[in-house]
Scaffold this motif. Structure first.
Motif, short mmCIF file in Angstrom:
data_model
loop_
_atom_site.label_atom_id
_atom_site.label_comp_id
_atom_site.label_asym_id
_atom_site.label_seq_id
_atom_site.Cartn_x
_atom_site.Cartn_y
_atom_site.Cartn_z
N ILE A 1 -0.87 0.49 -0.89
CA ILE A 1 0.56 0.49 -1.20
C ILE A 1 1.26 -0.79 -0.73
N PRO A 2 1.04 -1.29 0.51
CA PRO A 2 1.72 -2.53 0.91
C PRO A 2 1.46 -3.69 -0.06
N ASN A 51 3.40 -7.03 -4.75
CA ASN A 51 3.18 -7.57 -6.09
C ASN A 51 4.15 -7.05 -7.14
N TYR A 52 4.59 -5.77 -7.01
CA TYR A 52 5.38 -5.15 -8.08
C TYR A 52 6.76 -4.67 -7.63
N ILE A 108 -8.94 -2.15 2.42
CA ILE A 108 -7.92 -1.75 3.38
C ILE A 108 -6.75 -2.72 3.27
N SER A 109 -5.63 -2.35 3.88
CA SER A 109 -4.41 -3.14 3.66
C SER A 109 -4.39 -4.45 4.42
N ARG A 110 -4.98 -4.48 5.60
CA ARG A 110 -4.95 -5.72 6.39
C ARG A 110 -6.12 -5.77 7.35
N THR A 147 -5.52 -7.54 -0.40
CA THR A 147 -4.94 -8.82 -0.81
C THR A 147 -5.93 -9.63 -1.64
N GLU A 148 -7.22 -9.45 -1.35
CA GLU A 148 -8.27 -10.12 -2.13
C GLU A 148 -8.61 -9.34 -3.39
#
Length: 604
Positions: free
Chosen positions: A29-30, A35-36, A262-264, A580-581
């Motif tokens: 979600i982050p 992005n959107y 995962i987010s980060r 992010t990737e």
């Protein structure tokens, strides 16, 4: 995709934690919001007991197509909630729909699904009835929304698993103006056949999907999944393992295989080790509270192993893990090892309440800590006075420095803290015994003082607000020494991936998507971070033996070298498992979905 495209992500596990799909949706979600932004919204079922924990209603947007579409659905008598999903790292907009229909409405929808798609739901269980209701209300909502927005504004709906997908089937059949993506994280037949059919993967090409669906009584669910996969403009899965199942069971090869993420990144080097020490101290406190009233445990000679995941006894490898743990206990007891292994099992099961003796033990331990601090606070000045006075050369007798009131308080606290009997194996009162408790009973794993392996079965999610450990799940993971996940059916494997990325070594299997990816990305034979069990062409007995040897070697290395095992994956590998990737792959498939929905030259 054009900049103002409305993007809906639809899943049964939005604001409704059940298993890995919840983690998948929540973790990305982050990145999706980055992005959107305001064009991104999730849709999930309204489950009151779940929603009250992390959903906050907000006033519906005024004078907008979204508000009008929501009101239209409500005017038809359906319960819809609009608000924010309150996550630690983000606050996405969500639409939660109560998945119920009146009987005449349900019958009408079931008849339409049969007439148009041959989806049988006459003898449907309550879950399928809810899924059909959920899908029908989403269909009404999206159809109404699309009719109210500008014809040049694009809409894309990304569905996850069969539980969300009946509206996809109907929207595509009705030629509603939106593009669709369907992700299957594991086929229905795969989940049923893998734990029940010998040599499932070897025999995969020979299965007749219709016969097996009928044999296992899941025809309706499989048909929803098949038609959703065939109807979607783009079809996606998370691993090559599931891609092969899709070809056999769903008659469509995925357009793309995109691994989960995962987010980060959680951190590197000393930061990982410091977090481990901090979180381990909280696990230490819980273990002391639970076990010390019965007998003493050397915490500095104790290792914390754990397994976790949705309660699928064979699919998640709980059967293999428990057998290996029992054998490890036998081996460590036989050689008179002074290392203790505390093995945690974290898997959601129906329970009535936390066991009173667990809560009492925790409270008494906290009370004992308070008394120790009181005694320490009084002793400090008295010791100072004693050693700086005339008798400074003599070591003071601490008993002489404690007054009668403190001695009485101390004796009372010790009397209350000590307990007759063994430490409880299960932290919660289960509604009924299950395969885990039955195995533990038969294997004699009852937390006897002489056992070198103690077992703590926690049949609930670990959440900071309600956790017995006073921390959330990932903090618990950081505090452990080893995660054990020898799955026999694991489309991806969030539990082992999160574990190793947060610094804790793991054991996984070559029958998980994550295990296969790790095997392709590094040599697990030379890695202390990840051990990949060979399950594909081996019997359960061979797997149990291999797992037992890995566990025993892990304990011996700790005992001989006295070091705290931590994992540290390379930056390149960590990056490849972050949203992010991975998000660029989803941008590509979203663009592909728009092209297939509206194949106009150069529009996308």
């Amino acid at each position: 995709m054009r900049p103002d495209t409305l993007l809906f992500e639809i899943a049964w596990e939005v604001c409704n934690q059940i298993g890995g799909i919840f983690t998948y949706v929540k973790s990305r979600i982050p990145t999706m919001l980055d992005n959107y932004g305001e064009d991104y919204m999730l849709i999930g079922p309204y489950i009151p007991e779940k929603a009250k924990l992390d959903f906050r209603a907000i006033r519906d947007p005024e004078d907008s197509p979204l508000a009008d579409a929501i009101q239209h659905v409500r005017n038809l008598g359906h319960e819809v909630h609009y608000g924010y999903w309150l996550l630690e790292e983000a606050r996405p907009k969500v639409l939660l729909i109560k998945p119920t229909l009146h009987k005449h409405q349900s019958d009408e929808v079931k008849t339409r699904l049969w007439n148009r798609h041959q989806i049988s739901s006459i003898d449907a269980d309550p879950m399928v009835d809810q899924v059909i209701a959920f899908g029908e209300i989403i269909r009404i909502f999206l159809t109404e929304l699309v009719s109210r927005i500008d014809i040049n504004q694009d809409v894309l709906a990304h569905y996850h698993e069969w539980m969300s997908a009946t509206s996809l089937i109907e929207l595509v059949a009705d030629k509603v103006r939106l593009a669709t993506v369907f992700t299957t994280h594991g086929t229905m037949l795969g989940r049923y056949l893998a734990p029940n059919e010998r040599q499932f993967y070897l025999n995969l090409p020979t299965y007749n999907w219709a016969e097996k669906a009928k044999e296992y009584g899941i025809e309706g669910k499989v048909m929803i999944e098949r038609i959703a996969a065939k109807s979607a403009h783009v079809f996606v899965t998370s691993s090559s393992l599931i891609a092969r199942e899709c070809e056999v069971f769903l008659d469509r090869s995925p357009d793309s295989i995109i691994r989960s993420g995962i987010s980060r990144k959680p951190g590197f080097g000393h930061e990982v080790f410091e977090k481990h020490l901090e979180k381990r101290s909280k696990i230490d406190a819980f273990v002391k509270a639970l076990i010390s009233p019965s007998y003493h445990v050397k915490i500095d000679k104790t290792l914390y192993f754990f397994t976790s995941g949705r309660y699928e006894y064979r699919n998640k490898g709980f059967d293999i893990t428990l057998e290996a743990i029992a054998r490890l206990n036998y081996e460590l007891t036989r050689v008179k090892s002074d290392v203790t292994v505390v093995f945690f099992i974290i898997s959601k099961q129906p329970f009535t309440h936390i066991r009173p003796e667990v809560l009492e033990a925790k409270q008494r331990y906290q009370d004992l800590q308070k008394i120790c601090k009181r005694i320490s606070a009084k002793l400090g000045p008295r010791i100072y006075t004693n050693v700086t006075g005339e008798k400074s050369l003599r070591l003071p007798d601490l008993n002489e420095l404690v007054d009668d009131e403190l001695k009485l308080t101390w004796r009372q606290a010790i009397a209350l803290f000590k307990r007759e009997g063994l430490p409880p194996v299960t932290t919660h009162q289960l509604r009924q015994e299950d395969e885990i408790t039955n195995f533990l009973m038969q294997a004699g794993l009852n937390n006897n003082e002489n056992d070198r392996v103690k077992v703590i079965y926690h049949p609930d999610f670990i959440d900071r607000a309600t956790s017995l450990f006073s921390m959330d799940y990932l903090e618990f993971v950081r505090g452990c020494h080893l995660g054990v996940f020898p799955s026999s059916y694991e489309p991806w494997g969030y539990a082992p991936m999160e574990t190793v990325m947060h610094g804790t070594p793991v054991i996984t299997s070559d029958l998980s998507g994550f295990g296969q990816y790790i095997r392709s990305a590094l040599d697990p034979e030379d890695s202390d971070e990840v051990k990949v069990l060979n399950r594909r062409y081996r019997s359960d007995e061979e797997t149990i033996h291999q797992l037992t040897e890995i566990l025993r070697s892990f304990v011996e290395a700790f005992d001989n070298q006295q070091y705290i095992p931590r994992s540290s994956l390379s930056k390149h590998l960590m990056d490849s498992l972050c949203w992010t990737e991975l998000q660029r792959y989803y941008k590509e498939i979203y663009r592909l979905a728009m092209i297939r929905y509206q194949p106009v030259a150069d529009l996308y």
